[in-house]
Design a protein around this motif. Structure first.
Motif, mmCIF file in Angstrom:
data_model
loop_
_atom_site.group_PDB
_atom_site.id
_atom_site.type_symbol
_atom_site.label_atom_id
_atom_site.label_comp_id
_atom_site.label_asym_id
_atom_site.label_seq_id
_atom_site.Cartn_x
_atom_site.Cartn_y
_atom_site.Cartn_z
ATOM 1 N N PRO A 1 0.831 -1.217 0.000
ATOM 2 C CA PRO A 1 0.000 0.000 0.000
ATOM 3 C C PRO A 1 0.855 1.253 0.000
ATOM 4 O O PRO A 1 1.907 1.316 0.641
ATOM 5 N N LEU A 2 0.396 2.256 -0.727
ATOM 6 C CA LEU A 2 1.121 3.514 -0.875
ATOM 7 C C LEU A 2 0.423 4.623 -0.106
ATOM 8 O O LEU A 2 -0.805 4.660 -0.023
ATOM 9 N N GLN A 3 1.220 5.536 0.392
ATOM 10 C CA GLN A 3 0.707 6.759 0.992
ATOM 11 C C GLN A 3 1.260 7.949 0.230
ATOM 12 O O GLN A 3 2.475 8.011 -0.034
ATOM 13 N N GLU A 4 0.374 8.881 -0.167
ATOM 14 C CA GLU A 4 0.881 10.061 -0.858
ATOM 15 C C GLU A 4 1.688 10.907 0.116
ATOM 16 O O GLU A 4 1.320 11.070 1.283
ATOM 17 N N VAL A 5 2.812 11.427 -0.372
ATOM 18 C CA VAL A 5 3.710 12.230 0.461
ATOM 19 C C VAL A 5 3.970 13.552 -0.252
ATOM 20 O O VAL A 5 3.757 13.681 -1.466
ATOM 21 N N PRO A 6 4.428 14.581 0.476
ATOM 22 C CA PRO A 6 4.728 15.867 -0.167
ATOM 23 C C PRO A 6 5.802 15.720 -1.238
ATOM 24 O O PRO A 6 6.758 14.949 -1.087
ATOM 25 N N LEU A 7 5.630 16.461 -2.308
ATOM 26 C CA LEU A 7 6.601 16.459 -3.399
ATOM 27 C C LEU A 7 7.701 17.463 -3.040
ATOM 28 O O LEU A 7 7.672 18.624 -3.442
ATOM 29 N N THR A 8 8.669 16.995 -2.282
ATOM 30 C CA THR A 8 9.703 17.867 -1.735
ATOM 31 C C THR A 8 10.750 18.228 -2.784
ATOM 32 O O THR A 8 10.860 17.581 -3.830
ATOM 33 N N PHE B 1 15.693 13.829 -10.471
ATOM 34 C CA PHE B 1 15.606 13.668 -11.917
ATOM 35 C C PHE B 1 15.658 15.024 -12.612
ATOM 36 O O PHE B 1 15.525 16.067 -11.973
ATOM 37 N N ASN B 2 15.808 14.985 -13.924
ATOM 38 C CA ASN B 2 15.922 16.208 -14.711
ATOM 39 C C ASN B 2 14.578 16.866 -14.975
ATOM 40 O O ASN B 2 14.524 17.946 -15.558
ATOM 41 N N LYS B 3 13.499 16.220 -14.574
ATOM 42 C CA LYS B 3 12.163 16.821 -14.701
ATOM 43 C C LYS B 3 11.370 16.472 -13.460
ATOM 44 O O LYS B 3 11.620 15.458 -12.794
ATOM 45 N N ALA B 4 10.416 17.317 -13.149
ATOM 46 C CA ALA B 4 9.672 17.168 -11.896
ATOM 47 C C ALA B 4 8.460 16.263 -12.089
ATOM 48 O O ALA B 4 7.730 16.394 -13.082
ATOM 49 N N PRO B 5 8.221 15.332 -11.166
ATOM 50 C CA PRO B 5 6.991 14.541 -11.206
ATOM 51 C C PRO B 5 5.799 15.388 -10.762
ATOM 52 O O PRO B 5 5.970 16.498 -10.247
ATOM 53 N N ARG B 6 4.603 14.856 -10.954
ATOM 54 C CA ARG B 6 3.416 15.594 -10.509
ATOM 55 C C ARG B 6 2.865 15.083 -9.183
ATOM 56 O O ARG B 6 2.128 15.799 -8.511
ATOM 57 N N ARG B 7 3.226 13.843 -8.784
ATOM 58 C CA ARG B 7 2.794 13.314 -7.499
ATOM 59 C C ARG B 7 3.895 12.409 -6.941
ATOM 60 O O ARG B 7 4.702 11.860 -7.698
ATOM 61 N N ALA B 8 3.895 12.244 -5.624
ATOM 62 C CA ALA B 8 4.880 11.383 -4.968
ATOM 63 C C ALA B 8 4.166 10.511 -3.935
ATOM 64 O O ALA B 8 3.230 10.954 -3.259
ATOM 65 N N PHE B 9 4.629 9.268 -3.830
ATOM 66 C CA PHE B 9 4.071 8.307 -2.890
ATOM 67 C C PHE B 9 5.210 7.550 -2.218
ATOM 68 O O PHE B 9 6.324 7.486 -2.733
ATOM 69 N N LYS B 10 4.914 6.942 -1.075
ATOM 70 C CA LYS B 10 5.898 6.110 -0.375
ATOM 71 C C LYS B 10 5.235 4.802 0.033
ATOM 72 O O LYS B 10 4.149 4.798 0.619
ATOM 73 N N GLY B 11 5.893 3.687 -0.295
ATOM 74 C CA GLY B 11 5.443 2.380 0.125
ATOM 75 C C GLY B 11 6.302 1.873 1.264
ATOM 76 O O GLY B 11 6.965 2.642 1.972
ATOM 77 N N LYS B 12 6.324 0.558 1.432
ATOM 78 C CA LYS B 12 7.079 -0.038 2.530
ATOM 79 C C LYS B 12 8.561 0.263 2.410
ATOM 80 O O LYS B 12 9.225 0.576 3.412
ATOM 81 N N THR B 13 9.097 0.177 1.192
ATOM 82 C CA THR B 13 10.546 0.355 1.035
ATOM 83 C C THR B 13 10.935 1.384 -0.018
ATOM 84 O O THR B 13 12.092 1.796 -0.052
ATOM 85 N N ASP B 14 10.016 1.793 -0.886
ATOM 86 C CA ASP B 14 10.378 2.616 -2.047
ATOM 87 C C ASP B 14 9.512 3.868 -2.158
ATOM 88 O O ASP B 14 8.375 3.896 -1.694
ATOM 89 N N TYR B 15 10.059 4.857 -2.839
ATOM 90 C CA TYR B 15 9.273 5.991 -3.310
ATOM 91 C C TYR B 15 8.743 5.677 -4.710
ATOM 92 O O TYR B 15 9.390 4.962 -5.497
ATOM 93 N N MET B 16 7.583 6.216 -5.035
ATOM 94 C CA MET B 16 7.039 6.158 -6.378
ATOM 95 C C MET B 16 6.716 7.578 -6.823
ATOM 96 O O MET B 16 5.968 8.292 -6.142
ATOM 97 N N LEU B 17 7.269 7.977 -7.959
ATOM 98 C CA LEU B 17 7.037 9.301 -8.522
ATOM 99 C C LEU B 17 6.246 9.150 -9.818
ATOM 100 O O LEU B 17 6.619 8.350 -10.684
#
Length: 262
Positions: free
Chosen positions: A120-127, A134-150
């Motif tokens: 399960p993912l929790q949305e987190v602030p796009l810090t 990365f060279n371009k900014a994502p539009r949303r950020a999430f955090k799971g048990k071990t990884d970030y998802m952008l």
């Protein structure tokens, strides 16, 4: 002593694509430092080790630098070895991971299907720290048990993404996945984990335990196709089962050999 070793390209039907994993069938557990040295010597994203236990196999996974909680492509590779090289007669294999619990792999013709717990993912602030990866900014950020998802807007964003490995390596995570809607598949992704000794992983089965729940809800469907857009690429068929995820792919044997241990 000698130790059998196999190398399998996972999530592909041909060699030199997908994600290569080493597999070492064991009769009993070797010392942890020796397992880590074998994985370091193999210098692949993952080396899987398994030991038979009654009606299942205990499995562990090592990158060149650390033991990890879960690895999809090396589990698929281990199942491929059991089915095709180690004489396993059934069509379903039960694995057990001390870190991730019960895992199963079933086969149907040339396809192997992993059944893993959903992450399960929790949305987190796009810090700014996440944006700097990365060279371009994502539009949303999430955090799971071990990884970030952008999450990015387009497939082209993922294709042209340029990682800053220094910035990624200081994140408090196993790694970071970048994803967007697909053109020929439901979604695409790439995965980066320099802090785990893997600058870019070719095809990351475990990342799809996060990707599949997210895209299933976004697209309002439970059957999804996925493409990981590394240089080697890999194709996955996925199914969302609420608290579990099925991830299907093929495998191709690249080598068999022996390790000589003092």
């Amino acid at each position: 002593m000698t130790q059998r070793i196999y190398q399998v390209d996972a999530f592909t039907g041909k060699v030199f694509s997908g994600n290569p994993a080493a597999v070492c069938p064991l009769e009993y557990w070797l010392p942890d430092d020796l397992l880590q040295k074998i994985a370091m010597e193999n210098n692949l994203a993952e080396t899987a080790f398994y030991v038979p236990q009654a009606d299942q196999f205990e499995i562990r996974w090592f990158t060149p630098t650390v033991e990890v909680d879960l690895c999809g492509h090396a589990t698929l590779a281990a199942a491929f070895v059991l089915f095709h090289r180690e004489g396993y007669a059934g069509n379903s294999i039960r694995f057990y991971s001390p870190r991730s619990g019960a895992l199963t792999v079933t086969r149907e013709e040339t396809w192997l299907t992993l059944n893993f717990p959903a992450d399960p993912l929790q949305e987190v602030p796009l810090t700014e720290q996440l944006k700097s990866c990365f060279n371009k900014a994502p539009r949303r950020a999430f955090k799971g048990k071990t990884d970030y998802m952008l999450v990015f807007d387009t497939t082209d964003d993922i294709v042209t993404l340029q990682p800053d490995f220094g910035a990624i390596s200081i994140l408090d995570a196993r790694g970071v996945m970048a994803t967007a809607p697909g053109q020929t598949t439901d979604f695409v992704s790439r995965f980066f984990a320099p802090q785990s000794g893997i600058p870019e992983d070719p095809v990351t089965g475990s990342a799809h335990t996060s990707l599949v729940p997210y895209w299933a809800k976004q697209l309002n469907k439970t059957q999804l196709s996925a493409l990981q857009l590394s240089e080697r690429q890999g194709f996955l068929q996925c199914r969302y089962l609420n608290d579990r995820v099925e991830i299907s792919g093929q495998g191709k044997l690249y080598l068999t050999g022996e390790i000589y241990l003092d």
